[in-house]
Design a protein around this motif. Sequence first.
Motif, PDB file in Angstrom:
ATOM      1  N   TRP A 171      52.338  -5.294  56.335  1.00 14.45           N
ATOM      2  CA  TRP A 171      52.089  -4.152  55.457  1.00 14.45           C
ATOM      3  C   TRP A 171      51.952  -4.592  53.998  1.00 14.45           C
ATOM      4  N   LEU A 172      52.745  -5.557  53.577  1.00 16.94           N
ATOM      5  CA  LEU A 172      52.663  -6.037  52.194  1.00 16.94           C
ATOM      6  C   LEU A 172      51.356  -6.774  51.935  1.00 16.94           C
ATOM      7  N   HIS A 173      50.826  -7.458  52.935  1.00 20.17           N
ATOM      8  CA  HIS A 173      49.505  -8.066  52.766  1.00 20.17           C
ATOM      9  C   HIS A 173      48.450  -6.983  52.527  1.00 20.17           C
ATOM     10  N   ASP A 174      48.594  -5.848  53.184  1.00 24.69           N
ATOM     11  CA  ASP A 174      47.683  -4.732  52.922  1.00 24.69           C
ATOM     12  C   ASP A 174      47.902  -4.157  51.527  1.00 24.69           C
ATOM     13  N   LEU A 175      49.154  -4.046  51.122  1.00 20.50           N
ATOM     14  CA  LEU A 175      49.441  -3.561  49.767  1.00 20.50           C
ATOM     15  C   LEU A 175      48.766  -4.453  48.738  1.00 20.50           C
ATOM     16  N   ARG A 176      48.843  -5.748  48.945  1.00 22.33           N
ATOM     17  CA  ARG A 176      48.211  -6.704  48.023  1.00 22.33           C
ATOM     18  C   ARG A 176      46.703  -6.472  47.953  1.00 22.33           C
ATOM     19  N   GLU A 177      46.089  -6.191  49.110  1.00 26.39           N
ATOM     20  CA  GLU A 177      44.649  -5.956  49.134  1.00 26.39           C
ATOM     21  C   GLU A 177      44.279  -4.624  48.496  1.00 26.39           C
ATOM     22  N   GLU A 178      45.150  -3.643  48.605  1.00 24.66           N
ATOM     23  CA  GLU A 178      44.858  -2.323  48.041  1.00 24.66           C
ATOM     24  C   GLU A 178      45.156  -2.247  46.546  1.00 24.66           C
ATOM     25  N   GLN A 179      45.852  -3.237  46.018  1.00 24.92           N
ATOM     26  CA  GLN A 179      46.217  -3.211  44.601  1.00 24.92           C
ATOM     27  C   GLN A 179      44.957  -3.173  43.747  1.00 24.92           C
ATOM     28  N   MET A 180      44.998  -2.393  42.712  1.00 23.35           N
ATOM     29  CA  MET A 180      43.829  -2.176  41.871  1.00 23.35           C
ATOM     30  C   MET A 180      43.616  -3.358  40.932  1.00 23.35           C
ATOM     31  N   PRO A 181      42.414  -3.516  40.414  1.00 27.89           N
ATOM     32  CA  PRO A 181      42.143  -4.655  39.518  1.00 27.89           C
ATOM     33  C   PRO A 181      43.076  -4.728  38.321  1.00 27.89           C
ATOM     34  N   ASP A 182      43.520  -3.573  37.828  1.00 30.67           N
ATOM     35  CA  ASP A 182      44.423  -3.593  36.672  1.00 30.67           C
ATOM     36  C   ASP A 182      45.877  -3.795  37.054  1.00 30.67           C
ATOM     37  N   GLY A 183      46.159  -3.959  38.360  1.00 30.45           N
ATOM     38  CA  GLY A 183      47.525  -4.189  38.817  1.00 30.45           C
ATOM     39  C   GLY A 183      48.224  -2.967  39.352  1.00 30.45           C
ATOM     40  N   GLY A 184      47.632  -1.791  39.171  1.00 30.53           N
ATOM     41  CA  GLY A 184      48.238  -0.586  39.704  1.00 30.53           C
ATOM     42  C   GLY A 184      48.321  -0.625  41.219  1.00 30.53           C
ATOM     43  N   VAL A 185      49.397  -0.080  41.758  1.00 27.29           N
ATOM     44  CA  VAL A 185      49.613  -0.051  43.206  1.00 27.29           C
ATOM     45  C   VAL A 185      49.539   1.394  43.673  1.00 27.29           C
ATOM     46  N   PRO A 186      48.684   1.701  44.632  1.00 25.41           N
ATOM     47  CA  PRO A 186      48.569   3.089  45.085  1.00 25.41           C
ATOM     48  C   PRO A 186      49.852   3.573  45.745  1.00 25.41           C
ATOM     49  N   MET A 187      50.041   4.863  45.770  1.00 26.95           N
ATOM     50  CA  MET A 187      51.242   5.426  46.378  1.00 26.95           C
ATOM     51  C   MET A 187      51.177   5.390  47.892  1.00 26.95           C
ATOM     52  N   VAL A 188      49.988   5.162  48.439  1.00 29.08           N
ATOM     53  CA  VAL A 188      49.795   5.114  49.880  1.00 29.08           C
ATOM     54  C   VAL A 188      49.095   3.810  50.246  1.00 29.08           C
ATOM     55  N   VAL A 189      49.625   3.096  51.238  1.00 26.40           N
ATOM     56  CA  VAL A 189      49.012   1.854  51.745  1.00 26.40           C
ATOM     57  C   VAL A 189      49.009   1.910  53.263  1.00 26.40           C
ATOM     58  N   PRO A 190      47.816   1.777  53.898  1.00 26.54           N
ATOM     59  CA  PRO A 190      46.465   1.700  53.339  1.00 26.54           C
ATOM     60  C   PRO A 190      46.108   2.994  52.601  1.00 26.54           C
ATOM     61  N   ASP A 191      45.283   2.860  51.558  1.00 31.92           N
ATOM     62  CA  ASP A 191      45.087   3.966  50.631  1.00 31.92           C
ATOM     63  C   ASP A 191      43.881   4.815  51.010  1.00 31.92           C
ATOM     64  N   VAL A 192      44.038   5.633  52.024  1.00 29.10           N
ATOM     65  CA  VAL A 192      42.971   6.563  52.398  1.00 29.10           C
ATOM     66  C   VAL A 192      42.969   7.799  51.516  1.00 29.10           C
ATOM     67  N   GLU A 193      43.978   7.931  50.663  1.00 26.90           N
ATOM     68  CA  GLU A 193      44.122   9.144  49.862  1.00 26.90           C
ATOM     69  C   GLU A 193      43.553   9.026  48.459  1.00 26.90           C
ATOM     70  N   ARG A 194      43.240   7.784  48.001  1.00 29.60           N
ATOM     71  CA  ARG A 194      42.966   7.580  46.581  1.00 29.60           C
ATOM     72  C   ARG A 194      44.131   8.171  45.800  1.00 29.60           C
ATOM     73  N   SER A 195      45.308   7.652  46.087  1.00 27.94           N
ATOM     74  CA  SER A 195      46.547   8.374  45.844  1.00 27.94           C
ATOM     75  C   SER A 195      47.115   8.254  44.441  1.00 27.94           C
ATOM     76  N   GLY A 196      46.592   7.392  43.597  1.00 23.93           N
ATOM     77  CA  GLY A 196      47.147   7.273  42.265  1.00 23.93           C
ATOM     78  C   GLY A 196      48.335   6.341  42.209  1.00 23.93           C
ATOM     79  N   VAL A 197      48.951   6.260  41.033  1.00 24.28           N
ATOM     80  CA  VAL A 197      50.015   5.297  40.753  1.00 24.28           C
ATOM     81  C   VAL A 197      51.227   6.043  40.225  1.00 24.28           C
ATOM     82  N   SER A 198      52.407   5.618  40.663  1.00 24.02           N
ATOM     83  CA  SER A 198      53.644   6.238  40.181  1.00 24.02           C
ATOM     84  C   SER A 198      54.761   5.216  40.163  1.00 24.02           C
ATOM     85  N   ALA A 199      55.612   5.292  39.151  1.00 22.10           N
ATOM     86  CA  ALA A 199      56.856   4.509  39.147  1.00 22.10           C
ATOM     87  C   ALA A 199      57.703   4.909  40.337  1.00 22.10           C
TER      88      ALA A 199
END
Length: 962
Positions: A500-528
């Motif tokens: 799952w973390l390998h998928d998180l790494r692939e879904e991470q955005m170019p600016d370093g933001g991490v989506p709230m959902v992995v795999p990111d089928v939601e275009r879910s945005g970023v949150s602390a």
Amino acid sequence: MSPIQAVKLTCEYQSNPIGIGTPHPRFGWQMRTEERDAKQSAYRILVAENESSFALPVWDSGKVESDDSIQVVYGGAPLKPRARYFYKVKIWDGACRASEWSETGYFETALFSTDEWKAKWITPKEDELDKHAEPAFLLRKRFVLKDKPVSARVYSTAAGIYELEINGRQVTEDLFAPGWTSYHSRIQYQTYDVTSLLRTEGNCIGILLGDGWYRSGMGNAQRNFRYGDRRAALLQLHIRYADGTEEIVATDESWKAATGAIRYSTILHGETYDARLEQEDWSTFSYDDSLWLATEACELPMNVLVAQENESARVTETLKPIAAWVTPAGERVLDMGQNMVGRIRMTLDVPEGTEIVLSHAEVLDGEGNFYVDNLRSAKQTVRYIAKGRPGESYAPHFTFMGFRYVKVEGFPLGAEGLPLEAFVGEVIHTDMEPTGSFECSDERVNQLQRNIRWGQRGNFLDLPTDCPQRDERLGWTGDAQVFISTALFNYHGASFFAKWLHDLREEQMPDGGVPMVVPDVERSGVSAGWGDAAVICPWTVYQYYGDKRLLAEQYASMRKWVEYIRAQGDQEYLWNSGFHCGDWLALDAMPGSYVGATPLPFIATAYYAYSARILRDAAKVLDRKEDYIRYEALHRNVVHAFRREFVTEAGIVAYPTQTAYVLALAFDLLEEPMRPRVAKDLHELIVDNGYHLTTGFIGTPYLCTALSNHGYHATAVRLLLQDSYPGWLYSVSQGATTIWEHWDGIKPDGTFWSENMNSFNHYAYGAIGDWLYRKVAGLGMDETVPAYKRVRIEPLFGLESMSYARATFQSPYGEIESAWSLLDNNEMKVEVRIPPNATAEVVLRGAFLEEAREGGKRLHEGNGIHSIKATEKGIVLSIGSGRYEFSYPIGRTLKIPYSYDTRLDDALSTEAATAILKRELPQIFHIVDIIRTASFKQIVEFPLTQVSRERMDSVLEQLNSL
């Protein structure tokens, strides 16, 4: 026979794996011995191409002077792809005695490069079968062998999900292969040994191909074709003969296609199966496929293929329904007795064409009727049309449901109504090895522990989902990070989280933001608190298993996330901008809001500091010296900024919410002198709220631990044991068998919190398990030494309800146990088991040297005890491996009436009170905690060790005079 032995050999966390994708596998083993204080001093590993060639190994590690017995990396010549290797281990103990060679294990490599794939992605020819057709596809290929094979391996995957048959037999019990990954970047392929299924006279391979996560509408937005609009399969069969030659059968345009009995199947909505349309024997050589359709190659990438990393999903348990009845609305319903995830298997003897419909629900409404409103758009419905043969059996193939209750329509009824024996619940989840257990004397808490485990089982189906029933079932990062420690205690999850973390790494955005959902089928945005999973999860896996490789693989992702945070906000060391979920579902939220009262910049900056600290520690582990200096400075600056912004000079946290106090304590954001004040404020918030919590997803996981770590364990225990709303035992009192999303998912009057978002299988609040294991049972780790190499045993004895607690954990070194029980004669018994090649620190709270015993002997007479130290807490021991039974009296009980307590609590916050206690009662380690957390509205009992009534009266008078 040698007194020591290397046992339980593993390669990449598995016993005898096939299809591993790394050319540098890691080995592990455990040391078996009946002796105490056993340690490995050296090891030797041999790896050979067959069991008879260890004299000429491909790798001989030589005798390595080391106590390493996990994560030992292969160091020999490059391994071949698609090859089996054998290995064995010899170890030496601290007395330089050598073991015999271990039993031989093996591992088998998969394909190491894209060039090794000869197969093509195939799908039914578009002009013959609509690519958007709902029925599942059947794909088949006939072939003849030139001779009897000595080995045969299938390497297969799908754009979709698939089942595989050879010569009419299922190849595997795996379900939902190839699993859900970030398909644009990574598609897993599976490896199967099919040697025994092949025949010399003629063979056939069959692939049953469904939509799965690849094409189904997934997530809240129900996006169809999120990854692609065509199902496809890829398969390569390698056959090896005795003469050394090989043959390959692969997917190409020569395969044929058709549809069969599965007319419709999606993850969220269920399956329709018309048994009259079954293509019987369709995967056999003799089947006539002359009317089948052509296939064609499709353009799907090969460079995304990776060998399977995690365990497969399988049926792990079966449940029989406990009851069947007719609801007030006239519905016929089965009760499985447990909120489960999986499917119903039916065994039928009904007329041809009989249509049976199964609908699935978690709960009944207040009137006892079948309730599905909380599923939102998810249908969770199975339709089966019978073929009319005695004993026909069916369970859906490409869908799963979250349910306890099943509404049955169309089933022919006998005099007794629905026959329970016709239905079986098949529990499905990723087939992880159970590793942890917890029990105590309070059966309500034991049910809570069962609910935590069932919640994990239901939501750990290929990835950590938020719920397994409604139209969501997504890998929410926030849920995963708050629960991961509890999860890894309950089940061996190294491979599960690595995938799952390998998928998180692939879904991470170019600016370093991490989506709230992995795999990111939601275009879910970023949150602390959600994106911080990028840092917290790999670090937690490292803590549990010593997995430096995963830490190194994820390090760039961890770093990008922290640098992303640094770039946010209008100040470098505060995160005070952007969208955040905050303390999601906290009870102190404003009406109409899901977000708790703790300010978003407070939570975001707290997590900023926490992730910077973890990144600093990871840099140290990986010997990245410059990064360690960089992130040590960043952590220090963020903590200072947090204190300036959110904490007064007097040690008052600016926002008086439970979550604010919890995060400030749990993430070490306060100066040392301020912590007692903030801990006391947290305690008082709990007491003033009737020993109830107000925390949400962010505050709850750390709440009890923060209390216990700062002198208020009794408060934490009382908070746990509340069975009124809100609290963990409220849902237990309402009959829950899993963890709920909301503290009041079902209200006392039977009504529901909400229809929109009300899952009854939502594991996040099950994070309390970590506190149960570590604090109540006392089974923890020295966090400076990973993988439980150095165990920490320190049970904190509850003041209410519990007379014993026990936890066990199958660590990489072997089983650990911590158990305590309060006997009738006021004697405390603490049982400890430490595996060979590990050590432990044991804290016996309230014990005195002259009275404590181990196995009936004085402590200094005990074998395996390295050091003994008397402290204000009690006795602190350093011990080696083995089983130990400690016992000591905890003294008489003193009753303190309400009249003593009028000014006591305020007095205890002063230095003068502390001085009195240290002078008069240095041996009473927990007296401050007990008096602080006592209920002043009733008589309070607490244990004293060798203190007379007169002495205690004198101390209390001094304290009350302050």
